[in-house]
Design a protein around this motif. Sequence first.
Motif, short mmCIF file in Angstrom:
data_model
loop_
_atom_site.label_atom_id
_atom_site.label_comp_id
_atom_site.label_asym_id
_atom_site.label_seq_id
_atom_site.Cartn_x
_atom_site.Cartn_y
_atom_site.Cartn_z
N ILE A 1 0.82 -1.22 0.00
CA ILE A 1 0.00 0.00 0.00
C ILE A 1 0.85 1.26 0.00
O ILE A 1 0.46 2.30 -0.54
N VAL A 2 2.04 1.20 0.63
CA VAL A 2 2.85 2.41 0.80
C VAL A 2 4.24 2.29 0.18
O VAL A 2 5.10 3.13 0.41
N VAL A 3 4.46 1.27 -0.63
CA VAL A 3 5.80 1.05 -1.16
C VAL A 3 6.27 2.23 -2.01
O VAL A 3 7.48 2.49 -2.11
N ASP A 4 5.34 2.96 -2.60
CA ASP A 4 5.72 4.12 -3.41
C ASP A 4 5.58 5.43 -2.65
O ASP A 4 5.83 6.51 -3.22
N THR A 5 5.17 5.36 -1.38
CA THR A 5 4.97 6.56 -0.57
C THR A 5 6.08 6.76 0.45
O THR A 5 6.67 7.84 0.55
N ALA A 6 6.37 5.71 1.20
CA ALA A 6 7.38 5.81 2.26
C ALA A 6 8.78 5.86 1.66
O ALA A 6 9.05 5.28 0.60
N SER A 7 9.67 6.54 2.34
CA SER A 7 11.07 6.58 1.90
C SER A 7 11.73 5.22 2.17
O SER A 7 11.26 4.44 3.00
N ARG A 8 12.81 4.97 1.49
CA ARG A 8 13.52 3.70 1.59
C ARG A 8 14.79 3.90 2.39
O ARG A 8 15.53 4.86 2.20
N ALA A 9 15.06 2.98 3.30
CA ALA A 9 16.25 3.08 4.15
C ALA A 9 17.51 3.04 3.30
O ALA A 9 17.63 2.23 2.38
N ASP A 10 18.46 3.92 3.61
CA ASP A 10 19.74 3.90 2.91
C ASP A 10 20.85 3.28 3.76
O ASP A 10 21.99 3.15 3.31
#
Length: 351
Positions: A162-171
């Motif tokens: 649901i949020v894979v394109d909304t939340a930022s991704r850990a670097d």
Amino acid sequence: MIYGPAVSETECRRMRDEPAGLAEAELMVALTEGWGIEPHSVEYLPVGAGSYHWSVVDQRETAWFVKVDDLGVEDAGRDDAFDRLGRSFGAALTLRRDAGLDFVLAPIPTTTDAAIWRLTSRYALSVFPMVAGAAGHFGAHRPEDRAEVIDLLAELHEATPIVVDTASRADLVLPARDRLEEALQDLDREWTGGPYAEPARKLLSLHAGHVQRLLTDFDRRVDQVRNTAAVWVVTHGEPHPGNIMRTPAGLRLVDWGTVQIAPPERDLWMLTPALARMLGKNPLDDDDVLVRYTRATGRTVSPAGLALYPLWWRLADIAIFVDELRRPHGTGEDIAASLTYLTGYLESGRD
């Protein structure tokens, strides 16, 4: 996330000092412009950690929980910090509204459906419902609560699409690492930023070798975890008891400013003995909750991920405290607490 080993399970670092350079009148104007809230009374709440909070009652006698986040002392980086916070709170809104996760205590959107409001160059504003209930205290979860919390996290992680394109991704980059490494190279001369600067320098000098070894260990563990990116999930980031409220309607998970797509162990390690050990407590060995998580999700929990995140937490706090104590500062209670917590971290991990 600014709690250290010196903090007991019945105590957390409070934000006793109100935010520098922010007038209460600015807060009231923004509430009206952004949310249509016309404040009748405003009370500063010296609670929580890392953010500033107020209780606001409007003209209709509705109560609101108002949160202000500091985007950084320096201008550079504030826009990025605002964007990250907006994505985190936006993901929380999506998880509650679209994924139907009632346990997500998400912010109230503005009149333009934004999750946060740029209050000033330095500060971001968000508004939450005032919920009846009680949160726990920072520390290890009670054994009798772990199954309930692990079920909640499993449900959260399953909502990733649901949020894979909304939340930022850990670097997997340690925040403020550059400033910590700069401080480690600056131990041979006096620090003059304020009354706690020189004590902090002397303390770090005693433990510099240990901190360097922690950084080396961190890099090694990051290399082990990075190749698991294909199975990362949406994570809360800080699901300790202080961020879990028991309400008449059930558990509520609060403080969603650290949402990321990340290894599931970013959340799960707080249900293991690692948190108790970090706090100097006697841990209870209990793998049952991790088995329960695997049964619920089908995901195998990674030992490398479980080892990374306690180290990440410790080093991130050390870096933040050192940076605060090197900068110009006065004699407020919060900066004094920073030295106390830094001492706890360094002395509890001495060689």
